[in-house]
Write an enzyme that holds these catalytic residues in place. Structure first.
Site, PDB file in Angstrom:
ATOM      1  N   GLY A 137      73.825  45.637 100.524  1.00  0.00           N
ATOM      2  CA  GLY A 137      73.872  46.759 101.487  1.00  0.00           C
ATOM      3  C   GLY A 137      74.033  48.598 100.524  1.00  0.00           C
ATOM      4  O   GLY A 137      74.649  49.449 100.390  1.00  0.00           O
ATOM      5  N   ASP A 142      68.860  54.472 106.017  1.00  0.00           N
ATOM      6  CA  ASP A 142      69.178  54.343 104.621  1.00  0.00           C
ATOM      7  C   ASP A 142      67.870  55.318 103.578  1.00  0.00           C
ATOM      8  O   ASP A 142      68.060  55.868 103.558  1.00  0.00           O
ATOM      9  CB  ASP A 142      68.827  53.574 104.036  1.00  0.00           C
TER      10      ASP A 142
END
Ligand code: MEV
Length: 313
Positions: free
Chosen positions: A101, A147
């Protein structure tokens, strides 16, 4: 001809899971990077070397037939040498633990898109980001692109489903101590668990979304003030909401307890169920927080916000 690019990893500071239901999330790039070196070679092949394995294939293979976590690199290289009579060699070096993550796959896509495209032409950061998101979709079809965006531009960013991304101009000066549970998690199944929680507890979930939105608005003010102590309190509060929706477990709770002993506050970052937590510190409690984790044999490292984003050289 060789070219090199590096891109930072990221953490979600606040708002994971609730962001799926329209709440704002705050992400930041971290000063741990992935560096990609690309080289044009005369042999017509695509070869990729990294610390998670190697892949060597001829160009023009259907992407659906490739079963490797290195698929995004193949996608990028294959796309970029379509009309060329050469091949590409790619080398990947990572300072970011993979698959927990911290944005390793997005950083790979961004640095990969930059290094490979630069072999033939100079394209803008926006175009690199577009390529990187295309590449990331070969392994994570439903990516929001958040992201890759924060890995490209660096710094802090807010994101919500309706309004998309916007850069937060504050430059706070905190340290994050990131501890890795080394427990593998599937984001998809943790997200599904939260959906079930919501279905069974509609009223409570909608109140939690309201509380999280209010918390995020407070956090945005505290980031402007660089008020790390109060931000720590918000991390503690956000963790309570994450506990309620069932994404925590005994190991993560133990790590958070250790993190909270000397830091200003700690919480899960990302999907939960495993993966990482962070503890928020400044210079005054950084070393003690690291020591607490080490004494309990938890792997940890400290990071600061990366304000540079993608770098090519
Ligand atoms: C996972 O890194 C973040 C989640 O909020 C899922 C998502 O936003 O897609 C849990």
């Amino acid at each position: 001809m060789k070219s090199k690019a590096s891109a930072p990893g990221k953490v979600i500071l606040f708002g994971e899971h609730f962001v799926v239901y329209g709440v704002k999330a705050i992400l930041c790039a971290i000063n741990k990077r992935i560096t990609v070196t690309a080289e044009e070679i005369s042999e017509k092949k695509i070869s990729i070397k990294s610390n998670i394995g190697e892949l060597e294939l001829e160009p023009n293979k259907p992407i659906s037939e490739i079963n490797s976590p290195l698929k995004p690199f193949y996608y990028l290289a294959d796309k970029i040498i379509q009309d060329k009579d050469s091949g590409i060699k790619i080398e990947v070096e990572s300072e970011i633990p993979l698959g927990v993550g911290l944005g390793s796959s997005s950083a790979c896509c961004v640095a990969g898109a930059a290094a490979i495209s630069k072999l033939f032409e100079n394209i803008s950061k926006d175009e690199i980001l577009k390529l990187a998101i295309e590449a990331e979709k070969t392994i994570f079809q439903n990516t929001s692109g958040a992201d890759c965006t924060v890995c490209t531009f660096g710094g802090l960013m807010e994101y919500d489903k309706k309004n998309g991304f916007s850069k937060i101009e504050s430059e706070p000066n905190f340290h994050l101590v990131i501890a890795n549970s080394n427990v593998e998690h599937s984001t998809e199944s943790v997200v599904e668990g939260v959906r079930k929680f919501k279905e069974n507890n509609e009223k409570e979930f909608s109140k939690l979304c309201e509380d999280e939105s209010y918390l995020i608005e407070n956090v945005l003010e505290l980031l402007k003030e660089d008020n790390v102590k109060d931000l720590g309190q918000k991390a503690i509060q956000n963790q309570e909401y994450l506990e309620r929706i069932g994404i925590s477990n005994d190991k993560l709770r133990d790590m958070i307890k250790i993190g909270q002993k000397t830091s200003f506050g700690a919480k899960i970052t990302g999907a939960g169920g495993g993966g990482c937590i962070f503890a928020l510190t400044d210079e005054s409690n950084l070393q003690n927080t690291i020591k607490e984790f080490n004494e309990k044999n938890y792997e940890c490292f400290s990071v600061k916000i990366d304000f540079k984003g993608l770098d090519t050289f």
